[in-house]
Design a protein around this motif. Structure first.
Motif, PDB file in Angstrom:
ATOM      1  N   GLY A  66     100.364 169.693  11.662  1.00 52.27           N
ATOM      2  CA  GLY A  66     100.999 168.670  12.480  1.00 52.27           C
ATOM      3  C   GLY A  66     102.503 168.812  12.562  1.00 52.27           C
ATOM      4  N   VAL A  67     103.177 168.939  11.405  1.00 48.38           N
ATOM      5  CA  VAL A  67     104.637 169.017  11.402  1.00 48.38           C
ATOM      6  C   VAL A  67     105.110 170.314  12.040  1.00 48.38           C
ATOM      7  CG1 VAL A  67     106.705 169.050   9.956  1.00 48.38           C
ATOM      8  CG2 VAL A  67     104.801 167.542   9.360  1.00 48.38           C
ATOM      9  N   ALA A  68     104.484 171.431  11.696  1.00 47.83           N
ATOM     10  CA  ALA A  68     104.904 172.727  12.250  1.00 47.83           C
ATOM     11  C   ALA A  68     104.771 172.745  13.759  1.00 47.83           C
ATOM     12  CB  ALA A  68     104.077 173.851  11.625  1.00 47.83           C
ATOM     13  N   LEU A  69     103.708 172.172  14.268  1.00 51.26           N
ATOM     14  CA  LEU A  69     103.486 172.192  15.711  1.00 51.26           C
ATOM     15  C   LEU A  69     104.495 171.313  16.447  1.00 51.26           C
ATOM     16  CD1 LEU A  69     101.688 173.468  17.776  1.00 51.26           C
ATOM     17  CD2 LEU A  69     100.055 171.606  17.485  1.00 51.26           C
ATOM     18  N   VAL A  70     104.780 170.136  15.888  1.00 51.78           N
ATOM     19  CA  VAL A  70     105.782 169.269  16.504  1.00 51.78           C
ATOM     20  C   VAL A  70     107.162 169.917  16.410  1.00 51.78           C
ATOM     21  CG1 VAL A  70     106.908 167.015  16.420  1.00 51.78           C
ATOM     22  CG2 VAL A  70     104.449 167.182  16.074  1.00 51.78           C
ATOM     23  N   ALA A  71     107.437 170.594  15.292  1.00 49.78           N
ATOM     24  CA  ALA A  71     108.712 171.304  15.164  1.00 49.78           C
ATOM     25  C   ALA A  71     108.849 172.364  16.252  1.00 49.78           C
ATOM     26  CB  ALA A  71     108.825 171.940  13.782  1.00 49.78           C
ATOM     27  N   LEU A  72     107.771 173.059  16.558  1.00 50.76           N
ATOM     28  CA  LEU A  72     107.779 174.030  17.654  1.00 50.76           C
ATOM     29  C   LEU A  72     108.145 173.351  18.966  1.00 50.76           C
ATOM     30  CD1 LEU A  72     107.048 176.669  19.196  1.00 50.76           C
ATOM     31  CD2 LEU A  72     104.648 175.938  19.079  1.00 50.76           C
ATOM     32  N   GLN A  73     107.529 172.217  19.257  1.00 55.54           N
ATOM     33  CA  GLN A  73     107.791 171.521  20.514  1.00 55.54           C
ATOM     34  C   GLN A  73     109.238 171.041  20.595  1.00 55.54           C
ATOM     35  OE1 GLN A  73     104.288 168.816  19.954  1.00 55.54           O
ATOM     36  NE2 GLN A  73     103.835 169.360  22.074  1.00 55.54           N
ATOM     37  N   ILE A  74     109.753 170.499  19.503  1.00 61.51           N
ATOM     38  CA  ILE A  74     111.135 170.005  19.489  1.00 61.51           C
ATOM     39  C   ILE A  74     112.122 171.157  19.672  1.00 61.51           C
ATOM     40  CG2 ILE A  74     112.924 168.921  18.064  1.00 61.51           C
ATOM     41  CD1 ILE A  74     110.695 167.254  16.756  1.00 61.51           C
ATOM     42  N   ALA A  75     111.915 172.234  18.905  1.00 61.08           N
ATOM     43  CA  ALA A  75     112.850 173.356  18.961  1.00 61.08           C
ATOM     44  C   ALA A  75     112.861 174.011  20.337  1.00 61.08           C
ATOM     45  CB  ALA A  75     112.496 174.374  17.880  1.00 61.08           C
ATOM     46  N   VAL A  76     111.693 174.157  20.946  1.00 64.40           N
ATOM     47  CA  VAL A  76     111.617 174.729  22.296  1.00 64.40           C
ATOM     48  C   VAL A  76     112.342 173.828  23.288  1.00 64.40           C
ATOM     49  CG1 VAL A  76     110.050 175.241  24.205  1.00 64.40           C
ATOM     50  CG2 VAL A  76     109.514 176.058  21.905  1.00 64.40           C
ATOM     51  N   ALA A  77     112.114 172.516  23.191  1.00 66.34           N
ATOM     52  CA  ALA A  77     112.770 171.579  24.101  1.00 66.34           C
ATOM     53  C   ALA A  77     114.286 171.597  23.928  1.00 66.34           C
ATOM     54  CB  ALA A  77     112.236 170.165  23.873  1.00 66.34           C
ATOM     55  N   HIS A  78     114.747 171.910  22.710  1.00 71.16           N
ATOM     56  CA  HIS A  78     116.184 171.931  22.424  1.00 71.16           C
ATOM     57  C   HIS A  78     116.826 173.262  22.821  1.00 71.16           C
ATOM     58  CE1 HIS A  78     119.720 170.172  20.610  1.00 71.16           C
ATOM     59  NE2 HIS A  78     119.914 171.243  19.861  1.00 71.16           N
ATOM     60  N   GLY A  79     116.028 174.227  23.278  1.00 73.12           N
ATOM     61  CA  GLY A  79     116.590 175.492  23.747  1.00 73.12           C
ATOM     62  C   GLY A  79     116.656 176.588  22.713  1.00 73.12           C
ATOM     63  N   ALA A  80     115.880 176.485  21.628  1.00 69.47           N
ATOM     64  CA  ALA A  80     115.868 177.518  20.598  1.00 69.47           C
ATOM     65  C   ALA A  80     114.842 178.592  20.929  1.00 69.47           C
ATOM     66  CB  ALA A  80     115.557 176.902  19.237  1.00 69.47           C
TER      67      ALA A  80
END
Length: 334
Positions: A171-185
């Motif tokens: 759960g946390v890893a997947l949400v971290a992926l979504q946040i980081a992608v949205a932030h431009g990483a």
């Protein structure tokens, strides 16, 4: 009301679907009629007694969303019928940098969200973003705030940086992926499942490697070069590989240790690379508020793997224990 109660230790099979009294809100509390709950590995660990501060019996469940059913006498800014999502971290304290000694989570020792109703302090309910369904809102709190704090507050993520998220699918890893992608990483991931790696790419990951390969560290370095920021919830023997993969002056933020303690940590590899290694857990009320704002701004839907009815909580936890899920597991509460 119906609730899932843990009275004895011994794993998910000890969970019981029972009738219990509907709680009554105190002066500064609200009563929420839950629509959905979501699972976290914390819930499973509790059934085995592998969590500090054990207190039984207890209603499990940390994530949840629903409608306000009643408010205490001192609550004036929350209306009955409001759609809300619950911040499960109680009594964080006054310092955003770390939680105080009285901080605890709903879902043991305080009764949690595997139930038709829950009572929480008024300050712990937040307006549900309109774009999220009840199920999506329930899937967000723990994973969302943990990932957001690790990336944005503790990790100080910048656009264009290389981010590594090992163990994608949780759960946390997947949400971290979504946040980081949205932030431009530029996000890269690892997994023991090629299928999960492909799914991560569909959600925006630049690439990934299967860590069951003997040469996975070399493959990852060739793929991404190195990591400016690593968000690690795994720990264990692979943590030394994280140090190897990190760029000079890189940051490693650890929020969990599902693979156990770190063995044979060689400190010169840390200080000669000028690495920052930080710990992180769930977040402060400010982290939770900013996380919700970020998700609403970017219209990110939490990724849900599977839904069970409330009475099937045992089956849901056993499924989670196998580690085959990609995304959150939810409980629908009729």
């Amino acid at each position: 009301m119906k609730a899932i109660v843990l009275r004895e230790l011994g794993g998910p099979n000890q969970l019981r679907y029972e009738d219990v009294e509907v709680p009554t809100p105190k002066a500064n509390e609200v009563l929420v009629r839950l629509k959905y709950a979501a699972l976290n590995r914390r819930d499973m660990f509790i059934t085995y007694g592998m969590y500090p501060g054990m207190k039984l019996p207890s209603i499990l469940g940390t994530d949840g969303s629903g409608e306000v059913a009643a408010v205490g006498g001192q609550v004036s800014d929350i209306r009955v019928g409001s759609a809300v999502v619950i911040n499960p971290a109680l009594n964080w304290g006054d310092n955003r940098a770390y939680h105080g000694p009285d901080q605890r989570l709903v879902g043991m020792p305080t009764d949690g969200t595997y139930a038709e109703y829950i009572v929480v302090p008024a300050e712990n309910v937040f307006t549900k973003p309109d774009y999220l369904s009840w199920e999506e809102a329930a899937a967000l709190p723990v994973a969302g705030v943990t990932a957001f704090r690790a990336l944005m507050y503790r990790g100080n993520l910048k656009k264009g940086e290389n981010v590594l998220i090992p163990g994608i699918g949780s759960g946390v890893a997947l949400v971290a992926l979504q946040i980081a992608v949205a932030h431009g990483a530029n996000v890269f991931v690892t997994s023991s499942s090629d299928e999960k790696l492909e799914k991560a790419k569909q959600l925006g990951a630049k690439g990934g490697v299967n860590y069951r390969s003997d040469q996975w560290v070399k493959e990852l370095k060739k793929l991404m070069g190195g990591a400016d920021l690593i968000i690690d919830g795994v720990g264990g023997e692979n943590f030394n590989h994280m140090i190897s993969i990190a760029n000079p002056a890189g940051r490693i933020v650890n929020f969990g240790a599902t693979s156990g303690p770190i063995k044979d940590l060689i400190l010169p590899r840390v200080f000669f690379k000028h690495l920052d290694i930080k710990g992180s857990t769930m977040g402060s009320p400010e982290d939770f508020r900013e996380m919700l704002q970020f998700f609403e701004e970017h219209q990110i839907p939490p990724y849900i793997d599977k839904c069970y009815p409330l009475e099937a909580a045992t089956e849901a936890q056993i499924y989670m224990e196998k580690g085959e899920n990609f995304g959150k597991i939810t409980l629908e509460i009729e």
